[in-house]
Design a protein around this motif. Structure first.
Motif, PDB file in Angstrom:
ATOM      1  N   SER B 123      46.104  28.835  43.428  1.00  0.00           N
ATOM      2  CA  SER B 123      45.344  29.967  42.868  1.00  0.00           C
ATOM      3  C   SER B 123      44.470  30.625  43.924  1.00  0.00           C
ATOM      4  O   SER B 123      44.399  31.855  43.990  1.00  0.00           O
ATOM      5  CB  SER B 123      44.493  29.490  41.691  1.00  0.00           C
ATOM      6  N   LEU B 126      46.517  32.539  46.439  1.00  0.00           N
ATOM      7  CA  LEU B 126      46.984  33.848  45.946  1.00  0.00           C
ATOM      8  C   LEU B 126      45.946  34.948  46.129  1.00  0.00           C
ATOM      9  O   LEU B 126      46.252  36.129  45.972  1.00  0.00           O
ATOM     10  CB  LEU B 126      47.370  33.738  44.461  1.00  0.00           C
ATOM     11  N   ILE B 127      44.697  34.552  46.421  1.00  0.00           N
ATOM     12  CA  ILE B 127      43.704  35.590  46.743  1.00  0.00           C
ATOM     13  C   ILE B 127      44.067  36.230  48.075  1.00  0.00           C
ATOM     14  O   ILE B 127      43.883  37.421  48.280  1.00  0.00           O
ATOM     15  CB  ILE B 127      42.272  34.981  46.839  1.00  0.00           C
ATOM     16  N   PRO B 130      50.319  37.567  49.090  1.00  0.00           N
ATOM     17  CA  PRO B 130      51.127  37.947  47.924  1.00  0.00           C
ATOM     18  C   PRO B 130      52.043  36.807  47.483  1.00  0.00           C
ATOM     19  O   PRO B 130      52.387  35.933  48.286  1.00  0.00           O
ATOM     20  CB  PRO B 130      51.934  39.150  48.405  1.00  0.00           C
ATOM     21  N   SER B 131      52.414  36.842  46.218  1.00  0.00           N
ATOM     22  CA  SER B 131      53.181  35.733  45.651  1.00  0.00           C
ATOM     23  C   SER B 131      54.505  35.457  46.377  1.00  0.00           C
ATOM     24  O   SER B 131      54.872  34.282  46.536  1.00  0.00           O
ATOM     25  CB  SER B 131      53.418  35.945  44.158  1.00  0.00           C
ATOM     26  N   PRO B 132      55.256  36.473  46.835  1.00  0.00           N
ATOM     27  CA  PRO B 132      56.510  36.144  47.541  1.00  0.00           C
ATOM     28  C   PRO B 132      56.252  35.315  48.801  1.00  0.00           C
ATOM     29  O   PRO B 132      57.024  34.410  49.121  1.00  0.00           O
ATOM     30  CB  PRO B 132      57.099  37.518  47.886  1.00  0.00           C
ATOM     31  N   VAL B 157      45.491  26.945  38.876  1.00  0.00           N
ATOM     32  CA  VAL B 157      44.931  27.271  37.554  1.00  0.00           C
ATOM     33  C   VAL B 157      46.081  27.775  36.691  1.00  0.00           C
ATOM     34  O   VAL B 157      46.640  28.840  36.966  1.00  0.00           O
ATOM     35  CB  VAL B 157      43.820  28.341  37.670  1.00  0.00           C
ATOM     36  N   ASN B 159      46.578  28.900  33.517  1.00  0.00           N
ATOM     37  CA  ASN B 159      46.642  30.093  32.663  1.00  0.00           C
ATOM     38  C   ASN B 159      46.450  31.389  33.444  1.00  0.00           C
ATOM     39  O   ASN B 159      46.404  32.459  32.855  1.00  0.00           O
ATOM     40  CB  ASN B 159      45.613  29.989  31.521  1.00  0.00           C
ATOM     41  N   GLY B 160      46.325  31.301  34.747  1.00  0.00           N
ATOM     42  CA  GLY B 160      46.156  32.534  35.527  1.00  0.00           C
ATOM     43  C   GLY B 160      47.378  32.882  36.342  1.00  0.00           C
ATOM     44  O   GLY B 160      47.362  33.850  37.103  1.00  0.00           O
ATOM     45  N   LEU B 161      48.437  32.101  36.197  1.00  0.00           N
ATOM     46  CA  LEU B 161      49.622  32.367  37.021  1.00  0.00           C
ATOM     47  C   LEU B 161      50.713  33.057  36.206  1.00  0.00           C
ATOM     48  O   LEU B 161      50.947  32.712  35.048  1.00  0.00           O
ATOM     49  CB  LEU B 161      50.158  31.053  37.602  1.00  0.00           C
ATOM     50  N   ASP B 162      51.353  34.016  36.837  1.00  0.00           N
ATOM     51  CA  ASP B 162      52.457  34.756  36.228  1.00  0.00           C
ATOM     52  C   ASP B 162      53.572  33.771  35.838  1.00  0.00           C
ATOM     53  O   ASP B 162      53.984  32.943  36.659  1.00  0.00           O
ATOM     54  CB  ASP B 162      52.965  35.758  37.273  1.00  0.00           C
ATOM     55  N   PHE B 165      56.271  33.554  38.256  1.00  0.00           N
ATOM     56  CA  PHE B 165      55.876  32.840  39.477  1.00  0.00           C
ATOM     57  C   PHE B 165      55.954  31.328  39.250  1.00  0.00           C
ATOM     58  O   PHE B 165      56.504  30.586  40.066  1.00  0.00           O
ATOM     59  CB  PHE B 165      54.458  33.258  39.866  1.00  0.00           C
TER      60      PHE B 165
END
Lengths: 322, 179
Positions: B123, B126-127, B130-132, B157, B159-162, B165
């Motif tokens: 998490s 990811l700040i 980017p996710s890729p 975390v 509940n905060g992830l796509d 993803f």
């Protein structure tokens, strides 16, 4: 044929018919003529045709009778009378030597035909100018007609595709779908679906396809009509939006949550006096760095969405990039 | 999470998703459990400076002298790299995935069989990336760690992830837990 039978036959013709002499005088008129002129047959005979039909004192300009007497051939023209369109046809009557001795003057009501033609012509113009592909095929899928929209979407000009199977327009993986569509249409069931098609240059496009049966005058299915709309850009934009929302949620919402919880943790530790000021300052510095990065992430995502979707209006692109 | 499946090597690479409020405690709990099991522990941190994590570990009965760190947040937050320490490898930024990867690979080459890498967390990573890029990085790390017969736990975390993803990470890991 006896006179009476001949007269009955003459009167059975639904179109007004006059038999004229070479000067245009009505020698005989059938029942439909009398009804058309709202007169008794006997009142019509002996008059010039122009007097009865056009209410003029001489032949009108372009009169097919005059032309037929001149050419010795069938002549016709279309004219509007009483608010409807008619075709007037004049066939010369000749004697054994070929000399014109009179004429048959037939008035045919073509108002409905012309209206249908007009509607068809209008529809034809619409079909030709729509951006959607409008394609007609035989029941087995051979292309019969192809509009400019189809040429734009698929890259084939009309001459290149007529007679070929509509299956040539889809990748092999989607061929079964289209075969199934043809089967449904042949069973008089219209189909609407989203599929991928393949252009002449090999590129694939996402489209909506609606297929309907085409029936002839007897109601028998004689083919299929396809209307195909290219939705590639729309789908691309939708995917970009979903991707943006997903990425935004991960790179914005989650980080903000993490920052928020870290700040709460720092506060709790300060209140519990379990960290010294230097440690608190370090933890806060981490959160400031994270917040700075989140702001940069928002800018980056906005730039990506602005540059990635052509359909976003320019003023919004500028707003997103600012 | 049930650490037994990691200690008995049922799973090698695990994605451990928890509530945001529980992320820190999950890190401490895992570290303590592995410490008590006698494993060699390396904590890769992109969210909390190693010095503060070490203090928390100590408070929870972990001998931090046995814990190694790859710390990608302290230099970034301070704007400078602290003086080097034996058990801490500093990386310039949490977004510097290449250097994090090099540090992890280097450590993995030297550690014994019973070793674990705890990543805290996807998490916070990811700040900064980017996710890729994160997915490529996780794929790379998972391959390296499997090759060295080590174990890894990626914290995040949940509940905060796509969902897409998470699904993609699911193809990289052996096991996914969610609290």
């Amino acid at each position: 044929m006896g006179d009476e039978l001949w007269q009955r036959t003459f009167d059975a013709i639904a179109d007004p018919v006059f038999i004229l002499d070479t000067s245009g005088v009505i020698k005989q008129a059938n029942r439909a003529s009398a009804e058309f002129l709202s007169k008794e047959k006997e009142a019509v005979i002996g008059s010039h045709c122009f007097e009865e039909v056009h209410k003029t004192i001489d032949f009108i300009k372009g009169c097919p009778f005059v032309r037929s007497m001149d050419t010795g051939k069938r002549e016709s023209y279309q004219l509007k009378m009483k608010g409807r369109w008619y075709r007037v046809t004049v066939d010369p009557v000749k004697d054994e030597s070929g000399r014109v001795i009179g004429a048959i003057h037939i008035i045919t009501d073509i108002d409905e035909i012309l209206k249908v033609q007009e509607i068809r012509a209008m529809l034809g113009v619409i079909i030709e100018h729509t951006h959607d592909a409008v394609i007609s095929t035989s029941p087995d899928g051979a292309v019969n007609s192809w509009n400019q929209g189809a040429a734009d979407i698929f890259g084939y000009q009309t001459g290149e595709i007529l007679g070929k199977s509509i299956l040539a327009l889809v990748p092999e993986t989607d061929a079964l779908d289209v075969k199934s569509t043809l089967t449904s249409v042949a069973g008089n069931t219209p189909v609407a679906q989203e599929i991928t098609v393949q252009r002449k240059d090999g590129k694939e496009r996402e489209v909506t396809l609606s297929a309907s049966p085409v029936t002839d005058e007897r109601g028998v299915i004689s083919g299929a009509a396809f209307i195909i709309r290219d939705i590639s850009e729309q789908r691309k934009a939708e995917r970009a939006l979903v991707s943006y929302i997903g990425e935004a949620a991960m790179r914005l919402k989650t980080p903000v949550l993490v920052i928020r919880n870290s700040l709460a943790e720092i506060r709790a530790q300060i209140e519990a006096q379990s960290i010294d000021p230097a440690e608190a300052a370090l933890m806060l510095a981490v959160q400031i760095s994270a917040a700075d990065q989140v702001i940069e992430n928002i800018r980056e995502l906005d730039r990506a969405i602005a540059d990635g979707i052509d359909t976003i209006p320019e003023q919004y692109k500028n707003f997103l990039k600012s | 999470m049930n650490i037994e499946t990691l200690l008995d090597r049922t799973f090698t690479i695990t994605l451990d998703l928890c509530e945001a409020e529980g992320l820190r405690n999950e890190n401490i709990s895992l570290t303590r459990d592995f410490f008590q099991a006698g494993w060699t522990i390396t904590v890769v941190t992109t969210g909390m400076p190693s010095s503060l994590l070490a203090k928390l570990y100590t408070k929870n009965g972990v001998d931090v002298g046995t814990v190694g760190f790859v710390d990608a947040i302290t230099p970034y937050s301070l704007g400078k790299t602290p003086p080097s320490e034996d058990r801490i490898r500093y990386v310039s930024s949490p977004g510097n995935l290449t250097d994090i990867g090099i540090a992890v690979t280097s450590i993995a080459n030297d550690v014994p069989d019973q070793s674990v890498f705890i990543f805290d967390s996807i998490s916070t990573m990811l700040i900064y990336s980017p996710s890729p890029s994160i997915l490529r990085f996780l794929h790379f790390l998972a391959s390296k760690i499997r090759l060295k017969d080590s174990t890894a736990v990626f914290l995040g975390v949940g509940n905060g992830l796509d969902p897409a993803f998470i699904s993609q990470v699911g193809t990289i890991v052996d096991n996914m837990t969610r609290e």
